[in-house]
Design a protein around this motif. Structure first.
Motif, PDB file in Angstrom:
ATOM      1  N   GLN A   1       0.828  -1.208   0.000  1.00 60.78           N
ATOM      2  CA  GLN A   1       0.000   0.000   0.000  1.00 60.78           C
ATOM      3  C   GLN A   1       0.862   1.258   0.000  1.00 60.78           C
ATOM      4  O   GLN A   1       0.556   2.238  -0.691  1.00 60.78           O
ATOM      5  N   LYS A   2       1.963   1.234   0.752  1.00 62.68           N
ATOM      6  CA  LYS A   2       2.847   2.401   0.773  1.00 62.68           C
ATOM      7  C   LYS A   2       3.486   2.629  -0.596  1.00 62.68           C
ATOM      8  O   LYS A   2       3.594   3.777  -1.055  1.00 62.68           O
ATOM      9  N   LEU A   3       3.884   1.558  -1.248  1.00 61.36           N
ATOM     10  CA  LEU A   3       4.476   1.694  -2.575  1.00 61.36           C
ATOM     11  C   LEU A   3       3.476   2.333  -3.540  1.00 61.36           C
ATOM     12  O   LEU A   3       3.830   3.236  -4.314  1.00 61.36           O
ATOM     13  N   GLY A   4       2.240   1.884  -3.476  1.00 57.79           N
ATOM     14  CA  GLY A   4       1.206   2.469  -4.334  1.00 57.79           C
ATOM     15  C   GLY A   4       0.953   3.928  -4.016  1.00 57.79           C
ATOM     16  O   GLY A   4       0.782   4.755  -4.922  1.00 57.79           O
ATOM     17  N   THR A   5       0.955   4.276  -2.721  1.00 60.41           N
ATOM     18  CA  THR A   5       0.741   5.668  -2.308  1.00 60.41           C
ATOM     19  C   THR A   5       1.878   6.555  -2.798  1.00 60.41           C
ATOM     20  O   THR A   5       1.647   7.662  -3.293  1.00 60.41           O
ATOM     21  N   ASP A   6       3.119   6.074  -2.650  1.00 65.33           N
ATOM     22  CA  ASP A   6       4.276   6.840  -3.119  1.00 65.33           C
ATOM     23  C   ASP A   6       4.254   6.997  -4.635  1.00 65.33           C
ATOM     24  O   ASP A   6       4.505   8.093  -5.170  1.00 65.33           O
ATOM     25  N   PHE A   7       3.971   5.915  -5.330  1.00 62.57           N
ATOM     26  CA  PHE A   7       3.955   5.963  -6.796  1.00 62.57           C
ATOM     27  C   PHE A   7       2.894   6.937  -7.296  1.00 62.57           C
ATOM     28  O   PHE A   7       3.140   7.731  -8.211  1.00 62.57           O
ATOM     29  N   LEU A   8       1.713   6.901  -6.682  1.00 62.45           N
ATOM     30  CA  LEU A   8       0.632   7.784  -7.108  1.00 62.45           C
ATOM     31  C   LEU A   8       1.011   9.244  -6.894  1.00 62.45           C
ATOM     32  O   LEU A   8       0.723  10.101  -7.740  1.00 62.45           O
TER      33      LEU A   8
END
Length: 758
Positions: free
Chosen positions: A360-367
């Motif tokens: 979830q953190k990776l997705g938040t950072d990428f977004l």
């Protein structure tokens, strides 16, 4: 529970029927839109314009700035003219002069009876519909052809580099050589002619009513308000009063549930933010930066109304044209508000779901970095496309499309659409455990997820038009995005999020909040979905749009009458326990949302929504007054309130410099009020009087825009702008101090741990 299930069924029914009606009316707009003729020619066969030129001219105008530099059919910027109204007036004057000269050598020597005959013949010719559906041609007289050529010459010179029009360009905040290619300037004139022809020519089946329902007001050609506009305006006022009375009666007569008793301690105080929740911090820092950028661009844009090419004597238009500054001002406003709301969703989802999904953190950072790339990329390419005249293909695909609030190029729109779908997925996977588990809050969580899905999915409407789409349909789909996406589903999402936050804090009972949110969404969408049509009265749409838009835009205002009361009740509940003082400023932001919903969206919105009002004020500063009050007052303050709530949980309580929030809050609200009521609203009323007395062309002319009164109104924005900017600076300092203090606090434990390890 049964009552709530019934409300959900009603919501589904309202949703399906309203969008079905909106889709059907969209088909009617497509069928009855003003035809684009294959050729505009004289009776003896001399071709003035071709259909290809009209379509190319639409692209050229949008690439040159479009709705960021003047307007067509009332939608766009306010310093340059409405080109359809301006062309119509210039052509009518030229034709009247030519007809007068055919009678006497000196037009000033016409007798009253001759003048009456000339005026009557002028109206007959300008209103007569000579479009032949079989051949696709529009036929004009030799005299009108000469008037059209004279009018076209003015625009080809204006958008070229004729030195004789330098002063007029400065008054319009235009640069010399806006359209470098001669063939493109000819096409631009063709598009302006077509937009004015549609505005004055009677529909085949409705004598006395043009394709734009007689907009703009232009006495020379008999463009006056139609009967249907007057009748449906009266109906909308009656419906508004009846709706408010009914809502107040139901609210007063209904059974009021016992209020929730706030807990004795903060329920969220011990909550540990997950890695993805902490990753949303950078979103809020970006919000503060984008807000400051928007304010700076707004100050420059407003000043162009006084100095058309300079900023307090500095010649900045060659580097930062009016088109670019206004595009950034309007587009960045949507960006920072949306960023605050998106980050709030990512922050609360793991809290509600109870656990952190994998990656979830990776997705938040990428977004986040994807959104930054879209904001920076679309801004830079739009600026370069305008500055360097890159042409219609560059403007449409990667530059500035020239459409207000939806200006970014199509490539950036595709990327943003993918980003919003990713956001909905990230939100959904974090909320899924809570959606599967029966609880009192599950209905609220479901509303958050459904509205987020709609936010992601309905952005696809920005992809519905192409380079060659009829302008009436471009406006239809654009308002799906601007009205339904921003004012519809984002507001439902934010309202549900606030209800969940208050539920978590113990200020509202979950069961009550469930029912209230579904009921409020029903009422809001019942008026809001079809209320979209009030933006489309004069954009080449059938008269049925006026009827439906007038009725439902009135109903759209009804629920706003109680929002102020609900906000005050929320504030009163927040005073119950000492620990609630930590949430004082987020809650006060929500109170401000209630105030501006009532004043900015409600009162100022309904002041222009009825057809009889909008007929005279569309494209004037009355619209800007409503826009500032609604966009920042409602959606901006909502975004700031959500941001402050999230930051309260992302940083330890002792790190917050709350003393900065008091001046930030009051400066933002007082500055906005000064801006609207000291400058924009008086300017709009002054222009409205000019529009009613002489016509829309006059209200948008340099004679009015650069009159002493209007320029004084621009200068009177300065006090409000300064106070408002001060509030934004206090807010930015508050946010940046959190960043600095948070880093220092994180470093110290790390250093201690390293020392122990040694």
């Amino acid at each position: 529970m049964k009552n709530t299930q019934t409300l959900w069924r009603w919501l589904g029914l309202v949703f399906v029927l309203s969008f079905g009606a909106l889709g059907y009316l969209g088909w009617q707009i497509y069928v009855s839109a003003p035809p684009i003729p294959t050729a505009v020619a004289t009776a003896r066969g001399d071709t003035l314009f071709t259909g290809e030129q009209v379509q190319r001219g639409q692209q050229v105008w949008l690439a040159a700035g479009g709705q960021q530099q003047g307007s067509v059919w009332g939608h766009g910027a306010y310093v340059a003219p409405d080109w359809s109204a301006d062309w119509l007036h210039r052509e009518a004057l030229a034709l009247r002069t030519l007809r007068a000269k055919a009678l006497v050598s000196d037009p000033a020597g016409l007798s009253p009876s001759q003048q009456h005959a000339v005026d009557g013949a002028l109206k007959d010719e300008m209103r007569g519909n000579t479009y032949d559906a079989a051949t696709g041609k529009v036929t004009v007289s030799e005299l009108r052809a000469q008037a059209i050529r004279e009018t076209a010459a003015h625009y080809t010179a204006l958008f070229g580099d004729a030195s004789s029009l330098d002063k007029l360009r400065e008054q319009y905040a235009m640069r010399s050589g806006e359209v470098p290619a001669a063939q493109d300037r000819d096409a631009l004139a063709a598009f302006f002619f077509w937009s004015a022809w549609a505005a004055a020519t009677d529909r085949p089946d409705e004598p006395g009513v043009s394709y734009t329902s007689n907009w703009p007001h232009e006495p020379l050609v008999g463009n006056t308000m139609t009967t249907s506009s007057a009748m449906w305006s009266m109906a909308s006022i009656i419906l508004l009063l009846a709706g408010i009375a009914a809502m107040l009666w139901l609210h007063g007569a209904g059974k009021h549930e016992e209020e929730a008793v706030p807990p004795k301690a903060d329920p969220l105080l011990g909550f540990q933010a997950t890695a993805s929740m902490k990753a949303t911090r950078k979103y809020f820092f970006a919000v503060a930066g984008l807000l400051l950028l928007q304010i700076g661009m707004g100050a420059i844009t407003a000043h162009y109304a006084v100095e058309g090419s300079s900023f307090f004597g500095l010649p900045i238009s060659d580097l930062l044209p009016y088109v670019t500054s206004r595009t950034i001002h309007t587009q960045v406003g949507v960006f920072w508000i949306a960023t605050a709301w998106l980050a709030t969703g990512l922050y609360i989802a793991p809290m509600l779901g109870g656990k952190e999904p994998r990656l979830q953190k990776l997705g938040t950072d990428f977004l986040f970095w994807a959104l930054i790339a879209i904001v920076v990329g679309s801004t830079v390419t739009g600026w370069l496309g305008t500055l360097q005249h890159r042409g219609v293909d560059f403007s449409f695909w990667v530059g500035n499309q020239g459409l207000e609030f939806t200006s970014m190029g199509r490539v950036w729109q595709y990327l943003l659409f993918v980003g919003l779908l990713l956001w909905a997925v990230l939100l959904g996977r974090a909320l899924w455990p809570a959606l599967k588990t029966p609880s009192e809050s599950r209905g609220l969580i479901a509303m958050v997820f459904l509205s987020a899905t709609c936010i992601g999915g309905f952005y696809a409407t920005s992809l519905a038009w192409g380079q060659h789409t009829h302008y009436s349909m471009v406006e239809y789909w654009r308002w799906w995005l601007v009205h339904l996406w921003v004012e519809g589903f984002f507001e439902v999402f934010a309202t549900a999020v606030i209800a969940l936050l208050f539920t978590k804090l113990g200020l509202v009972r979950a069961a009550s909040a469930n029912r209230a949110i579904v009921a409020e969404t029903i009422v809001f969408l019942f008026g809001g979905i079809l209320g979209t049509l009030h933006h489309l009265y004069w954009t080449g749409t059938p008269t049925s749009v006026i009827a439906v838009g007038a009725v439902f835009s009135a109903l759209e205002v009804v629920p706003l009458t109680l929002i102020g009361l609900e906000a005050l009740q929320t504030w009163r509940r927040s005073q119950g326990m000492p620990w609630l003082a930590a949430y004082k400023w987020p809650v006060l932001c929500f109170v401000a949302v209630g105030f501006w919903n009532t004043v900015g969206a409600g009162l100022l919105g309904f002041a222009i929504n009825p057809p009889a009002s909008l007929y005279y004020v569309q494209g004037l500063n009355m619209t800007a007054a409503h826009g500032h009050g609604a966009l920042f007052g409602v959606y901006g303050m909502l975004g700031i309130g959500l941001m402050l709530f999230c930051l309260r949980g992302l940083y330890a309580r002792h790190l917050h410099a709350d003393r900065l929030l008091k001046p930030a809050y009051w400066c933002l609200n007082i500055g906005l009020a000064l801006m609207i009521f000291l400058s924009l609203l008086p300017a709009g009323i002054y222009q409205a009087a000019a529009s009613i007395s002489k016509g829309m062309w006059y209200a948008r002319s340099p004679e009015v825009i650069h009159s002493p009164f209007m320029e004084t109104m621009v200068w009177l924005r300065v006090p409000g702008d300064i106070v408002f900017a001060a509030g934004a600076l206090f807010l930015a300092v508050y946010v940046m101090r959190l960043l600095g203090r948070g880093r220092r606090e994180a470093i110290v434990p790390a250093q201690v741990a390293a020392a122990v390890a040694r």
